[in-house]
Structures are given as C-alpha cells and as structure tokens.
Design an enzyme around this catalytic site. Structure first.
Site, PDB file in Angstrom:
ATOM      1  N   LYS A  69     -28.092  48.307 110.350  1.00 21.54           N
ATOM      2  CA  LYS A  69     -27.098  49.355 110.630  1.00 21.54           C
ATOM      3  C   LYS A  69     -27.765  50.663 110.255  1.00 21.54           C
ATOM      4  O   LYS A  69     -28.060  50.910 109.082  1.00 21.54           O
ATOM      5  CB  LYS A  69     -25.824  49.131 109.808  1.00 21.54           C
TER       6      LYS A  69
ATOM      7  N   GLY B 166     -15.318  57.539 104.287  1.00 18.07           N
ATOM      8  CA  GLY B 166     -14.567  57.636 103.037  1.00 18.07           C
ATOM      9  C   GLY B 166     -13.347  58.528 103.102  1.00 18.07           C
ATOM     10  O   GLY B 166     -12.616  58.657 102.124  1.00 18.07           O
TER      11      GLY B 166
ATOM     12  N   ALA C  81     -16.280  53.805 110.066  1.00 13.88           N
ATOM     13  CA  ALA C  81     -16.056  54.943 109.176  1.00 13.88           C
ATOM     14  C   ALA C  81     -14.751  55.691 109.459  1.00 13.88           C
ATOM     15  O   ALA C  81     -14.400  55.959 110.610  1.00 13.88           O
ATOM     16  CB  ALA C  81     -17.200  55.938 109.210  1.00 13.88           C
ATOM     17  N   GLY C  82     -14.082  56.004 108.361  1.00 12.16           N
ATOM     18  CA  GLY C  82     -12.904  56.866 108.425  1.00 12.16           C
ATOM     19  C   GLY C  82     -11.580  56.146 108.566  1.00 12.16           C
ATOM     20  O   GLY C  82     -10.524  56.777 108.555  1.00 12.16           O
TER      21      GLY C  82
ATOM     22  N   THR D  24     -14.221  51.745 102.460  1.00 16.71           N
ATOM     23  CA  THR D  24     -13.451  52.442 101.435  1.00 16.71           C
ATOM     24  C   THR D  24     -11.984  52.013 101.390  1.00 16.71           C
ATOM     25  O   THR D  24     -11.419  51.866 100.293  1.00 16.71           O
ATOM     26  CB  THR D  24     -13.533  53.970 101.675  1.00 16.71           C
TER      27      THR D  24
HETATM   28  C1  DXP Z   1     -20.096  50.820 104.485  1.00 16.63           C
HETATM   29  C2  DXP Z   1     -20.744  51.543 105.553  1.00 16.63           C
HETATM   30  O1  DXP Z   1     -21.741  51.129 105.955  1.00 16.63           O
HETATM   31  C3  DXP Z   1     -20.218  52.777 106.144  1.00 16.63           C
HETATM   32  O2  DXP Z   1     -20.630  53.207 107.331  1.00 16.63           O
HETATM   33  C4  DXP Z   1     -19.027  53.393 105.691  1.00 16.63           C
HETATM   34  O3  DXP Z   1     -19.026  53.523 104.340  1.00 16.63           O
HETATM   35  C5  DXP Z   1     -17.753  52.902 106.278  1.00 16.63           C
HETATM   36  O4  DXP Z   1     -16.843  53.925 106.246  1.00 16.63           O
HETATM   37  P1  DXP Z   1     -15.516  53.892 105.372  1.00 16.63           P
HETATM   38  O5  DXP Z   1     -15.954  53.693 103.965  1.00 16.63           O
HETATM   39  O6  DXP Z   1     -14.869  55.192 105.662  1.00 16.63           O
HETATM   40  O7  DXP Z   1     -14.735  52.717 105.869  1.00 16.63           O
END
Ligand code: DXP
Length: 257
Positions: free
Chosen positions: A96, A157, A184-185, A207
């Site tokens: 990733k 986050g 994310a988000g 998160t």
């Molecule tokens: C864990 C990871 O690889 C991320 O790309 C990210 O931290 C995910 O986003 P959130 O923490 O906002 O869910």
C-alpha cells in the site's frame, strides 16, 4: 467475492493496525471485523508500544493476508526503499503505497506517488496507491501498472466521511474494471455504507475502529455496514424522486356495505 490482484476475498472491509490501546484490543477488533486483509506500517509506533519483531509476530498470528504500507514516507525514494524492506519482512509483493505531500492534510504527493508506483510495478510489486479522487492522477496510476486504486474520501484520521461524493461517483464510472477501495477519512459505519452503495469494491479504515470506545464492537458494526452497502449496490437502488408515489396502488374505490 472480490478479486484483489490475484487473491479472492469475501470480506470487503480492510483494517489498519495502528493506534489501538493494546495488542489484545487490536486482535479482538480484527477478529470481530471478519477482515481478510490488514495493513501494517513498517515505520509507525504500534499497539501498546510494541514495535518491530514482536508486533509483526502478533500481526502474522492473526491469520489474515498482510498489506504492508509505506505510511510516513514523503519522497519517492523513501517509499520505494520502505516497500522493498516490507517485501523482505512480510514476504509479499503487495504494497500500500503512501507518499505524503502535505503535513496538515496528509494528502498524497501525487507526483511522487505516480513515480514510485511505476518503479515498484516494474519491479514486480502489486501496488495499492493511496491517492486523491483526481481522475487524471488515477489514469496515470493505472498507466503505471496499478490495478487497484485507493482514493481518500477525507483526510486520514479526520473521521469526516465522504467530502466529495460526486468525485467518487465519477471515479467509479471512469474505472469500471479497476478495483476501487476507499481509504482514509471514514468515521462512521454510515460513511462506509454510503461509499459501498456507490459501487466501491471495498473500504479501508483504521482510526474509526482503533479510536472507538469499544473497537471490537465498532469493527463488527463496520463489517455489517460494508456488507449492507454492497448488497444495496448489487440489488439496484431506487433513484430519489421529487414527487410522492403511492406505495400501495389502489384500483377503484373501496366498497362499504
Ligand atoms: C491505516 C492506513 O493505512 C491509512 O491509510 C489510514 O490511516 C486510514 O485512514 P483512517 O485512519 O482515516 O481510517
């Protein structure tokens, strides 16, 4: 069934492993989520302060496929080097790819991302790029060899949930054959349902589960939300209408005698 590169999976929820209060809580959450793919950073401080070997042993013991990530990298060079280290540590070609371009938003440096994706694809990696919802960048990533794209829906986050639904919708329409995973988000199960209803193939989140009052219960909630969104997409949803439509059609008039 979802095909991710050459791997078939049934759970469309991918989980991050950072920021849990303890290794035991992390293990419980992973099990409760039913996830088959977890992502692991080679560089971040890990659950309960465990780092390096001990943490990686814990991760291997969870019985899921591991998707190492390059979280914390800011340049192409750093990300490529981290990916190569991850391949050695986890014996996988999956990576990733994160190349952070701005410290306030943690948004990706898409120029460095495309460059790193091309280098890694040429070296036999199967790249999962963490990107924005920009269609031109997405095209470049596909040209660079990516068969999976991971657009953000909001800053990492932030828990804000989808900020630009029309961009996500366009992305799905433009790339019908690319595996699209929102990364994310996401802050709430309803956010996950929303993007799954758009036809995204999966979501990755960290998160919202790691920071929940009860991470295992939240993980289970997300699993159901992701499944609900997918089922709705597959079933075919009604388009909203401006006017009322009687849900019980009537023929003639009732007869009272
Ligand atoms: C864990 C990871 O690889 C991320 O790309 C990210 O931290 C995910 O986003 P959130 O923490 O906002 O869910």
């Amino acid at each position: 069934m979802l095909q991710v590169y050459d791997t078939e999976i049934t759970s469309r929820l991918f989980l991050g492993t950072a920021g849990y209060p303890s290794p035991a809580v992390l293990s419980d959450a992973v099990r409760a989520s039913g996830t088959q793919i977890i992502t692991v950073s080679l560089r971040r401080e890990t659950a309960g302060g465990k780092a390096g070997g001990a943490f990686f042993e814990l991760i291997r013991g969870l019985g899921t496929k591991i998707l190492p990530n390059t979280a914390g990298c800011h340049t192409t060079k750093e990300a490529v080097l981290t990916a190569k280290m991850a391949r050695e540590v986890f014996k996988t070609n999956w990576i990733k790819l994160e190349v952070i371009g701005n410290q306030d938003t943690l948004q990706p440096d898409v120029f460095a991302l495309v460059e790193a994706a091309r280098i890694l694809s040429n070296e036999g990696f199967e790249v999962f790029p963490y990107t924005t919802d920009d269609l031109v960048v997405a095209e470049r990533l596909v040209e660079a060899g990516c068969r999976v794209l991971m657009p953000w829906c909001a800053p990492i986050g932030s828990a804000m949930g989808p900020q630009n639904l029309s961009a996500l919708r366009s992305m799905r329409a433009h790339f019908p054959d690319v595996t699209l995973i929102v990364d994310a988000g996401i802050g709430r199960p309803s956010h996950a349902t929303t993007v799954m209803e758009l036809g995204f193939d999966a979501v990755l989140l960290n998160t919202a589960v790691a920071g929940a009052g009860n991470p295992a219960v939240m993980a289970s909630g997300f699993a159901k939300a992701v499944e609900a969104g997918r089922l709705a997409f597959e079933a075919g949803m009604l388009e909203p209408r401006d006017m009322a439509v009687p849900s019980t059609p009537v023929i003639g008039k009732a007869v009272f005698s």
